[in-house]
Design a protein around this motif. Structure first.
Motif, mmCIF file in Angstrom:
data_model
loop_
_atom_site.group_PDB
_atom_site.id
_atom_site.type_symbol
_atom_site.label_atom_id
_atom_site.label_comp_id
_atom_site.label_asym_id
_atom_site.label_seq_id
_atom_site.Cartn_x
_atom_site.Cartn_y
_atom_site.Cartn_z
ATOM 1 N N ILE A 56 39.596 63.600 50.393
ATOM 2 C CA ILE A 56 41.047 63.484 50.239
ATOM 3 C C ILE A 56 41.487 62.044 50.447
ATOM 4 O O ILE A 56 42.297 61.498 49.691
ATOM 5 N N ALA A 57 40.927 61.392 51.475
ATOM 6 C CA ALA A 57 41.319 60.011 51.792
ATOM 7 C C ALA A 57 40.907 59.047 50.696
ATOM 8 O O ALA A 57 41.707 58.215 50.246
ATOM 9 N N THR A 58 39.668 59.138 50.243
ATOM 10 C CA THR A 58 39.179 58.204 49.226
ATOM 11 C C THR A 58 39.871 58.418 47.887
ATOM 12 O O THR A 58 40.171 57.462 47.171
ATOM 13 N N SER A 59 40.127 59.672 47.535
ATOM 14 C CA SER A 59 40.802 59.954 46.279
ATOM 15 C C SER A 59 42.239 59.419 46.305
ATOM 16 O O SER A 59 42.728 58.868 45.319
ATOM 17 N N SER A 60 42.892 59.556 47.447
ATOM 18 C CA SER A 60 44.265 59.067 47.562
ATOM 19 C C SER A 60 44.325 57.556 47.446
ATOM 20 O O SER A 60 45.250 56.996 46.842
ATOM 21 N N GLY A 61 43.316 56.866 48.009
ATOM 22 C CA GLY A 61 43.317 55.408 47.981
ATOM 23 C C GLY A 61 42.936 54.841 46.628
ATOM 24 O O GLY A 61 43.691 54.090 46.012
ATOM 25 N N SER A 62 41.750 55.204 46.136
ATOM 26 C CA SER A 62 41.268 54.627 44.881
ATOM 27 C C SER A 62 41.930 55.266 43.665
ATOM 28 O O SER A 62 42.129 54.612 42.640
ATOM 29 N N GLY A 63 42.280 56.554 43.760
ATOM 30 C CA GLY A 63 42.903 57.238 42.628
ATOM 31 C C GLY A 63 44.227 56.611 42.239
ATOM 32 O O GLY A 63 44.534 56.453 41.051
ATOM 33 N N SER A 64 45.018 56.205 43.224
ATOM 34 C CA SER A 64 46.312 55.595 42.936
ATOM 35 C C SER A 64 46.141 54.251 42.230
ATOM 36 O O SER A 64 46.945 53.874 41.373
ATOM 37 N N ALA A 65 45.073 53.509 42.575
ATOM 38 C CA ALA A 65 44.827 52.207 41.943
ATOM 39 C C ALA A 65 44.492 52.387 40.466
ATOM 40 O O ALA A 65 44.979 51.629 39.613
ATOM 41 N N TYR A 66 43.681 53.396 40.148
ATOM 42 C CA TYR A 66 43.307 53.635 38.755
ATOM 43 C C TYR A 66 44.515 54.111 37.939
ATOM 44 O O TYR A 66 44.648 53.771 36.764
ATOM 45 N N VAL A 67 45.387 54.887 38.560
ATOM 46 C CA VAL A 67 46.606 55.335 37.869
ATOM 47 C C VAL A 67 47.482 54.133 37.545
ATOM 48 O O VAL A 67 48.050 54.025 36.451
ATOM 49 N N LYS A 68 47.585 53.209 38.484
ATOM 50 C CA LYS A 68 48.402 52.013 38.282
ATOM 51 C C LYS A 68 47.859 51.156 37.141
ATOM 52 O O LYS A 68 48.618 50.551 36.381
ATOM 53 N N GLU A 69 46.515 51.122 37.005
ATOM 54 C CA GLU A 69 45.896 50.335 35.937
ATOM 55 C C GLU A 69 46.049 50.995 34.575
ATOM 56 O O GLU A 69 45.801 50.360 33.551
ATOM 57 N N GLY A 70 46.424 52.264 34.541
ATOM 58 C CA GLY A 70 46.635 52.953 33.282
ATOM 59 C C GLY A 70 45.386 53.531 32.667
ATOM 60 O O GLY A 70 45.386 53.897 31.485
ATOM 61 N N VAL A 71 44.301 53.638 33.445
ATOM 62 C CA VAL A 71 43.051 54.176 32.917
ATOM 63 C C VAL A 71 43.025 55.701 33.011
ATOM 64 O O VAL A 71 42.546 56.393 32.108
ATOM 65 N N THR A 72 43.536 56.249 34.091
ATOM 66 C CA THR A 72 43.497 57.688 34.341
ATOM 67 C C THR A 72 44.374 58.450 33.350
ATOM 68 O O THR A 72 45.510 58.052 33.084
ATOM 69 N N ASN A 73 43.846 59.535 32.817
ATOM 70 C CA ASN A 73 44.624 60.430 31.965
ATOM 71 C C ASN A 73 45.262 61.483 32.880
ATOM 72 O O ASN A 73 44.648 62.497 33.210
ATOM 73 N N ILE A 74 46.494 61.211 33.309
ATOM 74 C CA ILE A 74 47.154 62.061 34.299
ATOM 75 C C ILE A 74 47.388 63.467 33.751
ATOM 76 O O ILE A 74 47.182 64.461 34.464
ATOM 77 N N ARG A 75 47.812 63.575 32.509
ATOM 78 C CA ARG A 75 48.084 64.888 31.927
ATOM 79 C C ARG A 75 46.808 65.734 31.851
ATOM 80 O O ARG A 75 46.821 66.920 32.189
ATOM 81 N N LEU A 76 45.698 65.114 31.455
ATOM 82 C CA LEU A 76 44.425 65.821 31.418
ATOM 83 C C LEU A 76 43.995 66.235 32.822
ATOM 84 O O LEU A 76 43.531 67.360 33.040
#
Length: 278
Positions: A56-76
């Protein structure tokens, strides 16, 4: 061993786990559980609870960075989270009926699959023609390139990917790891999502999946704060350090060495589980 000594050793071990997990793309939980069970003799159910908190901790930290970069497909990610969350709740509910030896054998098998998948060729799946279901669900996306342009992609086999994600959620609930290898199989192998997008989207989903199963582990008392907190802090800072080093290091050799180590740990897990030593 005193409580202070145990906490400091666990904090250092968790930091190394987060660092190696970040550099190799395997996640800290893959290292944390063998450290707790093989080195400290912690029961598998409590080790899984601590690993879930770390996820939970690692996903919250690194996941937010990838979302900010626009790489993550949030809808998927949000669509597939339906499958992983249901699977995680089912897996956590089943885990109570499994003894430590059975969990060790399952965990060893997942480690073997993880090591094999780490050596396969990564692909961006250029020219993939998406399916009608994916189009209607608006799952197509794009991700930024180094030159500032956006690369568009399509995907297919939504039903097959959704089914594999359910299995990934079950394993996450039982083993306390992100089951990233199955998520990558679902998105990269079945749905033909570009590898970088599939890994970042998997990281984004990991925290939600872990939260779903962690609720059941909390209710059963399998998450011990004195163990989970050092693991969470160590893995988080290790992952952040690894993310910074990843840009400057060539980790291809490290990945191969780490995969060999994982296979050795997997063999040990399967052997001890099969002989009833947990």
């Amino acid at each position: 061993m005193t409580i202070l000594a145990f906490t400091l050793i666990l904090l250092a071990a968790s930091y190394c786990a987060g660092l190696l997990g970040s550099l190799t793309g395997l996640g800290g939980g893959v290292v944390v559980i063998p450290v707790l069970t093989l080195c400290f003799g912690v029961d598998f159910h409590y080790a899984v609870g601590a690993a879930l908190v770390a996820s939970i901790a690692t996903s919250s930290g690194s996941g937010s960075a990838y979302v900010k970069e626009g790489v993550t497909n949030i809808r998927l990610g949000m669509f597939l989270e339906i499958a992983t969350t249901i699977g995680a709740v089912c897996g956590a509910a089943v885990a109570i009926y499994l003894n430590s030896n059975t969990i060790a054998i399952i965990y060893g098998g997942v480690l073997v699959l993880t090591a094999i998948m780490q050596q396969r060729r990564k692909s961006d799946h250029d020219g993939v023609v998406g399916s009608e279901m994916a189009r209607r669900l608006k799952l197509f996306g794009s991700w930024p390139q180094k030159d500032g342009t956006m690369k568009h992609y399509q995907l297919r086999h939504v039903g097959g990917g959704f089914s594999v994600m359910y299995v990934a959620g079950i394993l996450s609930g039982i083993l306390g790891i992100g089951s990233g290898v199955l998520k990558v199989i679902a998105m990269d192998g079945i749905m033909k999502v570009p590898f970088k997008v599939s890994t970042t989207t998997s990281n984004f989903m990991m925290g939600v999946t872990a939260c779903a199963s962690a609720v059941i582990y909390v209710q059963r008392g399998n998450i011990v704060p004195g163990m989970a907190c050092p693991v969470m802090i160590g893995v988080l800072f290790g992952a952040l350090t690894g993310a910074k080093l990843l840009k400057r290091l060539d980790v291809s050799l490290l990945r191969r060495i780490f995969c060999i180590v994982i296979l050795m740990v997997a063999a040990n897990m399967i052997y001890q589980g099969a002989t009833g030593k947990f």
